[in-house]
Design an enzyme around this catalytic site. Structure first.
Site, mmCIF file in Angstrom:
data_model
loop_
_atom_site.group_PDB
_atom_site.id
_atom_site.type_symbol
_atom_site.label_atom_id
_atom_site.label_comp_id
_atom_site.label_asym_id
_atom_site.label_seq_id
_atom_site.Cartn_x
_atom_site.Cartn_y
_atom_site.Cartn_z
ATOM 1 N N HIS A 33 -84.084 -5.308 18.649
ATOM 2 C CA HIS A 33 -83.646 -4.006 18.402
ATOM 3 C C HIS A 33 -82.262 -3.928 19.177
ATOM 4 C CE1 HIS A 33 -84.909 -3.106 22.482
ATOM 5 N NE2 HIS A 33 -86.231 -3.507 22.363
ATOM 6 N N CYS A 74 -89.671 -7.616 23.786
ATOM 7 C CA CYS A 74 -88.736 -7.362 22.587
ATOM 8 C C CYS A 74 -87.579 -8.237 22.803
ATOM 9 C CB CYS A 74 -88.491 -5.763 22.622
ATOM 10 S SG CYS A 74 -89.602 -4.810 21.670
#
Length: 344
Positions: free
Chosen positions: A291, A318
Site C-alpha cells: 500500500h 504491510c
C-alpha cells in the site's frame, strides 16, 4: 496343389519385397539423409531442453520500466553501507515460477482471513509464540491459517498453511476434504474445502511483485516470453517490524494477490477506533497489503512519499510504498492473477 505352391511363392516374394523396402535408406541422397538426421537430432534436443527444469541461468531479466518515479539503482548507498536488488535470488524465484506453470494445473489459494472460514483445528505439535498465539512446528500461526492434514489422516492436522499461499488441486477426496499439492509450500496434503478458493486452470502468473525485507525495496516484473521477464519498477519500501503484540514482520514466501482496497482503514493499536487509512492497498496474506503512505487521518489527503521508505522495518506487517507506486501495483497486479514473493 500347384495353385497352392504358387500362392506360397507369391506370398514369400511379396514379403521379401516388403522387407527389402524396409531396409532401404530413407533417402537415396546422402546429403539429404544427413540433413534429415540433423533435423531429427535438433528436434530431440529441443524436446529434452523443454523437459529440463529451468534454472536462474535460463532467466533473461531486462529493464523496461513502466513506473519511473522514486527509482533506485541496482545497488545504492544506505547510511554507511550499500543496499542492492538481489537479482540473482529474484532469477531463482522466477525459474521456480516458470517451472511450476509448465504442466497444466487447476490452482487454489488457501484462505482464512480473520478466521472467516473457521478457526483451524489444533495441530499435533504446537507452541505459543511471542504474540501469545498458537504456532505449528514451522512457526506458522494458527490464526488466519488453513489446516494441512497428512494424506490418510483426518484426526488432527500436521501443519498450517498461511492465508494467501498457492497450491495445485489434485483431487476431491470426500465431500468435505480435497487433496492439494503445494506450490508456496512443500508436499501433498488434504485440506477441508472451506479453506480453499479455486482459481482454475486458465490462470497464468505473469506479474510478480518482489519484496526484499533485508534491503527494504520492492521490484515488479512482467513475463514477456519463455524465461524472459521485464523489470517494471524498482523502488524503496518499508516492511513489517517485530514488535509484539501488534506489529509483525512481513512473512517471507510466495503469495497470491487476493483483494484490493482503494482505502484500507486501520485501527489505533489496542482499540477499534479508526486512526487513518493507507491508499491503494493490495492484500496478499493475512492483514498484509502492498500500500501507499499511511495517512493518520481518516479524511486526510493522500501523501505521496515519506522519508521512512526504504529505511528500516516499521509497519505492522504491510509493505509501504510511495503512494503513486502503490497505485501502479494496484492497477497492474490483478486479483488472483499476480504473485507477491517476499525474500530476505
Amino acid at each position: 496343389m500347384k495353385l497352392y505352391v504358387k500362392l506360397i511363392l507369391l506370398t514369400c516374394c511379396l514379403a521379401g519385397a516388403s522387407c527389402n523396402r524396409q531396409k532401404e535408406p530413407k533417402s537415396s541422397d546422402p546429403a539429404e539423409q544427413r540433413r534429415l538426421d540433423s533435423l531429427e537430432t535438433i528436434k530431440k534436443a529441443e524436446e529434452e531442453a523443454r523437459k529440463k527444469p529451468r534454472t536462474a541461468d535460463d532467466i533473461e531479466l531486462d529493464k523496461d520500466l513502466a513506473y519511473d518515479k522514486h527509482t533506485l539503482a541496482e545497488s545504492y548507498p544506505y547510511k554507511d553501507t550499500t543496499r542492492i536488488f538481489q537479482l540473482d535470488k529474484i532469477k531463482e524465484k522466477l525459474a521456480f515460477v516458470e517451472n511450476f506453470q509448465r504442466a497444466p494445473a487447476s490452482y487454489v489459494v488457501l484462505q482464512n482471513r480473520k478466521n472467516q472460514n473457521q478457526e483451524a483445528p489444533l495441530v499435533k505439535s504446537f507452541h505459543r509464540n511471542e504474540y501469545t498465539r498458537i504456532s505449528d512446528s514451522l512457526g506458522t500461526e494458527r490464526y488466519q491459517s488453513a489446516p494441512l492434514f497428512a494424506l490418510g489422516e483426518t484426526d488432527r492436522p500436521r501443519i498450517y498453511g498461511r492465508d494467501g499461499t498457492l497450491a495445485k488441486l489434485k483431487s476431491s477426496d470426500t465431500l468435505d476434504m480435497v487433496q492439494v499439492e503445494g506450490v508456496s509450500f512443500e508436499g501433498a496434503w488434504q485440506v477441508p474445502k472451506r479453506y480453499i478458493k479455486t482459481i482454475g486452470d486458465s490462470v497464468a502468473f505473469h506479474h510478480v511483485v518482489f519484496v526484499d525485507v533485508t534491503n527494504q525495496n520492492i521490484l515488479t516484473v512482467e513475463r514477456t516470453g519463455d524465461c524472459k521477464w521485464a523489470i517494471k519498477s524498482m523502488n524503496p519500501a518499508t516492511t513489517g517490524q517485530h514488535k509484539p503484540p501488534y506489529a509483525q514482520e512481513t512473512p517471507t514466501g510466495i503469495f497470491v494477490v487476493q483483494e484490493k482496497k482503494t482505502k484500507m482503514y486501520y485501527y489505533k493499536d489496542g482499540s477499534t477506533s479508526i486512526e487513518g487509512y493507507a491508499p491503494y492497498a493490495s492484500r496478499f496474506t493475512n492483514g498484509a497489503y502492498v500500500h501507499g503512505v499511511p495517512v493518520n487521518n481518516p479524511k486526510g489527503a493522500i501523501i505521496e512519499s515519506s522519508w521512512s521508505l526504504g529505511t528500516t522495518p516499521r509497519s505492522h506487517m504491510c509493505v509501504r510504498n510511495a503512494s503513486s507506486h502503490a497505485k501502479f501495483v494496484f492497477d497492474w497486479a490483478k486479483v488472483f492473477n499476480a504473485l507477491v514473493i517476499v525474500i530476505e
